[in-house]
Design a protein around this motif. Structure first.
Motif, PDB file in Angstrom:
ATOM      1  N   GLY A 125      27.150   4.435  54.019  1.00  0.00           N
ATOM      2  CA  GLY A 125      26.347   4.275  52.848  1.00  0.00           C
ATOM      3  C   GLY A 125      25.771   5.333  52.629  1.00  0.00           C
ATOM      4  N   SER A 128      27.731   5.655  48.803  1.00  0.00           N
ATOM      5  CA  SER A 128      27.170   4.590  48.529  1.00  0.00           C
ATOM      6  C   SER A 128      26.328   4.964  47.418  1.00  0.00           C
ATOM      7  CB  SER A 128      26.556   3.547  48.807  1.00  0.00           C
ATOM      8  OG  SER A 128      25.936   2.258  48.020  1.00  0.00           O
ATOM      9  N   GLU A 129      25.337   5.889  47.908  1.00  0.00           N
ATOM     10  CA  GLU A 129      24.379   6.542  47.758  1.00  0.00           C
ATOM     11  C   GLU A 129      24.907   7.751  46.456  1.00  0.00           C
ATOM     12  OE1 GLU A 129      21.996   8.518  50.759  1.00  0.00           O
ATOM     13  OE2 GLU A 129      21.532   6.334  51.573  1.00  0.00           O
ATOM     14  N   ALA A 132      25.816   6.417  43.536  1.00  0.00           N
ATOM     15  CA  ALA A 132      24.151   5.085  42.783  1.00  0.00           C
ATOM     16  C   ALA A 132      23.467   6.026  42.316  1.00  0.00           C
ATOM     17  CB  ALA A 132      23.665   5.119  43.656  1.00  0.00           C
ATOM     18  N   ALA A 337      29.702   1.777  41.991  1.00  0.00           N
ATOM     19  CA  ALA A 337      27.751   1.927  43.013  1.00  0.00           C
ATOM     20  C   ALA A 337      27.367   0.139  43.585  1.00  0.00           C
ATOM     21  CB  ALA A 337      26.915   2.129  41.985  1.00  0.00           C
ATOM     22  N   GLU A 338      28.345  -0.451  42.666  1.00  0.00           N
ATOM     23  CA  GLU A 338      27.411  -1.969  42.342  1.00  0.00           C
ATOM     24  C   GLU A 338      28.396  -2.232  44.111  1.00  0.00           C
ATOM     25  OE1 GLU A 338      28.276  -6.793  41.819  1.00  0.00           O
ATOM     26  OE2 GLU A 338      28.473  -4.406  39.566  1.00  0.00           O
ATOM     27  N   THR A 340      29.741  -0.280  46.313  1.00  0.00           N
ATOM     28  CA  THR A 340      29.470  -0.202  47.748  1.00  0.00           C
ATOM     29  C   THR A 340      28.986   0.399  48.320  1.00  0.00           C
ATOM     30  OG1 THR A 340      29.528   2.116  45.981  1.00  0.00           O
ATOM     31  CG2 THR A 340      31.276   2.091  47.480  1.00  0.00           C
ATOM     32  N   ARG A 341      27.359  -0.405  47.340  1.00  0.00           N
ATOM     33  CA  ARG A 341      25.846  -0.389  47.907  1.00  0.00           C
ATOM     34  C   ARG A 341      26.133  -1.912  49.029  1.00  0.00           C
ATOM     35  NH1 ARG A 341      23.702  -4.487  46.076  1.00  0.00           N
ATOM     36  NH2 ARG A 341      24.512  -5.355  44.065  1.00  0.00           N
ATOM     37  N   VAL A 342      27.211  -2.945  48.130  1.00  0.00           N
ATOM     38  CA  VAL A 342      27.501  -4.780  49.085  1.00  0.00           C
ATOM     39  C   VAL A 342      27.695  -4.295  50.269  1.00  0.00           C
ATOM     40  CG1 VAL A 342      28.569  -6.758  48.774  1.00  0.00           C
ATOM     41  CG2 VAL A 342      27.858  -6.018  46.923  1.00  0.00           C
ATOM     42  N   ARG A 344      27.276  -1.072  51.583  1.00  0.00           N
ATOM     43  CA  ARG A 344      26.611  -0.848  52.486  1.00  0.00           C
ATOM     44  C   ARG A 344      25.162  -1.635  53.448  1.00  0.00           C
ATOM     45  NH1 ARG A 344      23.503   1.949  48.747  1.00  0.00           N
ATOM     46  NH2 ARG A 344      21.835   0.772  48.929  1.00  0.00           N
ATOM     47  N   GLU A 345      25.285  -2.768  52.320  1.00  0.00           N
ATOM     48  CA  GLU A 345      24.285  -3.330  52.627  1.00  0.00           C
ATOM     49  C   GLU A 345      24.586  -4.625  54.059  1.00  0.00           C
ATOM     50  OE1 GLU A 345      23.483  -5.632  49.010  1.00  0.00           O
ATOM     51  OE2 GLU A 345      21.596  -3.994  48.214  1.00  0.00           O
TER      52      GLU A 345
END
Length: 450
Positions: A125, A128-129, A132, A337-338, A340-342, A344-345
């Motif tokens: 993650g 992703s951070e 973001a 950001a969106e 890479t957030r997916v 990471r989650e």
């Protein structure tokens, strides 16, 4: 004419006299195009030639390097990505012009952008951070590359102001906020605290991949070895009578392999006097006769071990890891950001990333694994594609050759269904590669698909 003007004209004449002379021949070898480069010897000129060829996505299958006195003769056997000769006359002329002019006419590929250089401890993650934070600070990511190796990460990110489209380095307060927040993200808790680095510079003609090698080299990623059994075979021996150190490497062949090796030798201040590169099947054999810039061969056992470790690391950094996900969609603020957030989650780690934006279209490539660097459940990939967009995110993963016909038939069947409108709205489309690999994995025929 003043004396200074005469000197300038003389210097220009010397430069033009020493320009590389390029000959491209398609008749010498039956399955590759031969590129012969004669040039005056100067620091880094071999790397420059290899870099130009690899940046054009040419596969160097064989090469001979020779330096006699003050002149170099380099011969490269190259092919396109499909293993074919170069037949496009426009491409051939472009190669000739690029090599002949590159040494006295440098271009800035990232003018008008701000470069962010990051080095730190990798974790799930992290990218992703980073993206973001940049989105929150209204920094648009235009180009980016990120590599991970031995628990470390290095990244180069080119950004611009999200509102004005101008570089951000003119605003010192904003630069400090960007550096401060990114530095906090990169802080480690495993003894590498002092190796967390961030840097903000104005984008110029920096070669991203060479800079990534330099960042990871400065970060000493070559020292912390996790898996020595799979490391490339590297040996260094001194040829006492000739005053050379002979460096031999053996590993799986891949794109940009020669660039990665020559880049490391150059940055470690070794000069290549002679070299021979060849490939047999999927294996590459590379041999270099080198001396340090001080004119001496490798002089001690610690130096020899360090050279071996650095060359192994240079080869491993770009080695394909994980499933390759390709995103191609219209760019918009916060898209990176969106996405890479997916990832990471869903517990996925980005082992490598290549980000580019051109003409309003984002083309991003991610190599992903699970948190431990292992196989990803195809169901997770399916879920991710549903969230991001099946038409936007595709899965490109290597699969056995004997499955190619099955995949092609399945693809034709899917295309026919799509054309005839036979798929209902609730039908879930999954990656063909994932479907085949999942079946093989369940049958116990493979342990992983990357």
């Amino acid at each position: 004419m003043e004396l200074s003007d005469c000197s300038n004209e003389f210097e220009k004449l010397v430069v033009r006299m020493n320009m590389p002379r390029v000959v491209i021949d398609n008749g010498v070898c039956p399955n590759s195009t031969v590129v012969k480069i004669d040039s005056a010897r100067s620091p880094g000129i071999l790397l420059e030639s290899v870099q130009l060829l690899t940046d054009m996505n040419l596969w160097i299958t064989k090469a001979y390097i020779s330096s006699d006195g003050k002149w170099n003769m380099d011969v490269f056997h190259v092919s396109d990505l499909n293993g074919n000769k170069l037949t496009d006359e426009n491409l051939i002329r472009y190669i000739e012009k690029s090599i002949e002019t590159s040494y006295y006419c440098k271009t800035e590929g990232y003018t008008g952008l701000t470069a962010l250089e990051l080095t730190g401890t990798d974790r799930v993650g992290l990218l992703s951070e980073v993206f973001a934070v940049l989105a929150d600070l209204e920094c648009d990511v235009v180009e980016a590359k990120a590599w991970t190796h031995n628990g470390r990460i290095a990244s180069m990110i080119y950004v611009r102001d999200g509102n004005s489209g101008t570089p951000i380095d003119g605003d010192s307060d904003r630069v400090q906020r960007v550096e401060g927040q990114l530095r906090n993200l990169l802080k480690a808790d495993d003894g590498y605290q002092n190796n967390t680095r961030t840097c903000v510079t104005y984008g110029g003609n920096t070669h991203m991949e060479r800079r990534l090698h330099q960042r990871m080299f400065m970060d000493r990623d070559y020292e912390k070895k996790f898996d020595t059994e799979k490391s490339p075979i590297v040996s260094v021996q001194n040829l006492q009578k000739r005053g050379y150190s002979v460096v031999n490497l053996q590993c799986k062949d891949r794109m940009k392999l020669l660039f990665d090796v020559v880049c490391t030798l150059t940055d470690m201040a070794y000069i290549v006097f002679h070299a021979a590169i060849r490939t047999v099947g999927e294996t590459a054999f590379l041999e270099f006769y080198v001396r340090h810039s001080d004119g001496h061969p490798v002089s001690s056992e610690p130096e020899r071990q360090r050279l071996i470790q650095c060359l192994q690391a240079a080869i491993e950094r770009r080695t394909v890891k994980g499933v390759r996900l390709e995103l191609c969609t219209a760019d918009r603020p916060g898209l990176l950001a969106e996405v890479t957030r997916v990832l990471r989650e869903n517990g996925l780690n980005i082992a490598r990333a290549e980000i580019s934006t051109k003409d309003g279209i984002a083309r991003n490539v991610f190599y992903v694994t699970d948190a431990n660097g292992n196989l990803i459940d195809p169901e997770i990939i399916r879920s991710i594609r549903e969230k991001i967009g099946i038409n936007d995110l595709s899965v490109k993963e290597p699969f056995p050759t004997n499955c190619r016909e099955e995949v092609e038939k399945e693809q034709q069947h899917r295309e026919l269904q799509d054309h005839n409108g036979r798929n209902g709205g609730g039908t879930v489309l999954v990656s063909l590669g994932s479907l085949v690999m999942k079946n093989l994995y369940q049958l116990g025929l493979i342990k992983s698909y990357f």
